[in-house]
Design a protein around this motif. Sequence first.
Motif, PDB file in Angstrom:
ATOM      1  N   TYR A   1       0.841  -1.198   0.000  1.00 46.05           N
ATOM      2  CA  TYR A   1       0.000   0.000   0.000  1.00 46.05           C
ATOM      3  C   TYR A   1       0.875   1.246   0.000  1.00 46.05           C
ATOM      4  N   TYR A   2       0.287   2.361  -0.417  1.00 43.56           N
ATOM      5  CA  TYR A   2       0.937   3.655  -0.281  1.00 43.56           C
ATOM      6  C   TYR A   2       0.031   4.553   0.547  1.00 43.56           C
ATOM      7  N   ASN A   3       0.558   5.126   1.601  1.00 45.97           N
ATOM      8  CA  ASN A   3      -0.172   6.049   2.452  1.00 45.97           C
ATOM      9  C   ASN A   3       0.129   7.464   1.948  1.00 45.97           C
ATOM     10  N   GLN A   4      -0.839   8.058   1.255  1.00 40.60           N
ATOM     11  CA  GLN A   4      -0.616   9.379   0.667  1.00 40.60           C
ATOM     12  C   GLN A   4      -0.465  10.466   1.721  1.00 40.60           C
ATOM     13  N   THR A   5      -1.196  10.353   2.803  1.00 39.56           N
ATOM     14  CA  THR A   5      -1.124  11.370   3.855  1.00 39.56           C
ATOM     15  C   THR A   5       0.271  11.398   4.487  1.00 39.56           C
ATOM     16  N   GLY A   6       0.794  10.229   4.821  1.00 36.16           N
ATOM     17  CA  GLY A   6       2.105  10.154   5.450  1.00 36.16           C
ATOM     18  C   GLY A   6       3.250  10.004   4.476  1.00 36.16           C
ATOM     19  N   ALA A   7       2.931   9.770   3.204  1.00 37.76           N
ATOM     20  CA  ALA A   7       3.934   9.600   2.142  1.00 37.76           C
ATOM     21  C   ALA A   7       4.890   8.445   2.431  1.00 37.76           C
ATOM     22  N   PHE A   8       4.307   7.258   2.684  1.00 38.32           N
ATOM     23  CA  PHE A   8       5.139   6.072   2.885  1.00 38.32           C
ATOM     24  C   PHE A   8       4.411   4.832   2.385  1.00 38.32           C
ATOM     25  N   PHE A   9       5.199   3.769   2.166  1.00 36.79           N
ATOM     26  CA  PHE A   9       4.684   2.486   1.703  1.00 36.79           C
ATOM     27  C   PHE A   9       4.603   1.519   2.882  1.00 36.79           C
ATOM     28  N   THR A  10       3.608   0.625   2.832  1.00 38.31           N
ATOM     29  CA  THR A  10       3.484  -0.419   3.848  1.00 38.31           C
ATOM     30  C   THR A  10       3.241  -1.760   3.175  1.00 38.31           C
ATOM     31  N   VAL A  11       3.489  -2.829   3.958  1.00 42.69           N
ATOM     32  CA  VAL A  11       3.294  -4.189   3.478  1.00 42.69           C
ATOM     33  C   VAL A  11       2.468  -4.961   4.494  1.00 42.69           C
ATOM     34  N   ASP A  12       1.504  -5.725   3.989  1.00 39.17           N
ATOM     35  CA  ASP A  12       0.805  -6.728   4.788  1.00 39.17           C
ATOM     36  C   ASP A  12       1.344  -8.080   4.358  1.00 39.17           C
ATOM     37  N   LEU A  13       1.479  -9.008   5.304  1.00 36.38           N
ATOM     38  CA  LEU A  13       2.025 -10.326   4.991  1.00 36.38           C
ATOM     39  C   LEU A  13       1.105 -11.409   5.535  1.00 36.38           C
TER      40      LEU A  13
END
Length: 106
Positions: A29-41
């Motif tokens: 995912y990309y969090n536009q508000t915080g400007a970072f990427f995340t991963v779910d596993l």
Amino acid sequence: MKIIEINKENLPERFDIELGVELFTMEVYYNQTGAFFTVDLYQYDNPEPLVLGEKLVLNQPLFRDIEDSRFPAPTLIPIDPSGKESRITWDNFGVTVFLVVDDGDE
């Protein structure tokens, strides 16, 4: 090391990936508000997540603070092979910064 191909234009992107000898499902995912990427596993074919919202931090292994035998043996780490970047951004992810599988083989 093997680059995990992620098309940021299609985020959130869900895909299956072989890590070590096991199959996992990842969602990026990309969090536009915080400007970072995340991963779910997830373990493959298991709807219960192993982890949700793991933030990608340059040169920091994913899941580094989790001790659980269900997690993949190889290390997943976002890196910039050129060494020029100081953080992961929308503009550099997939261009100069890549999520790689480091299984110890060079």
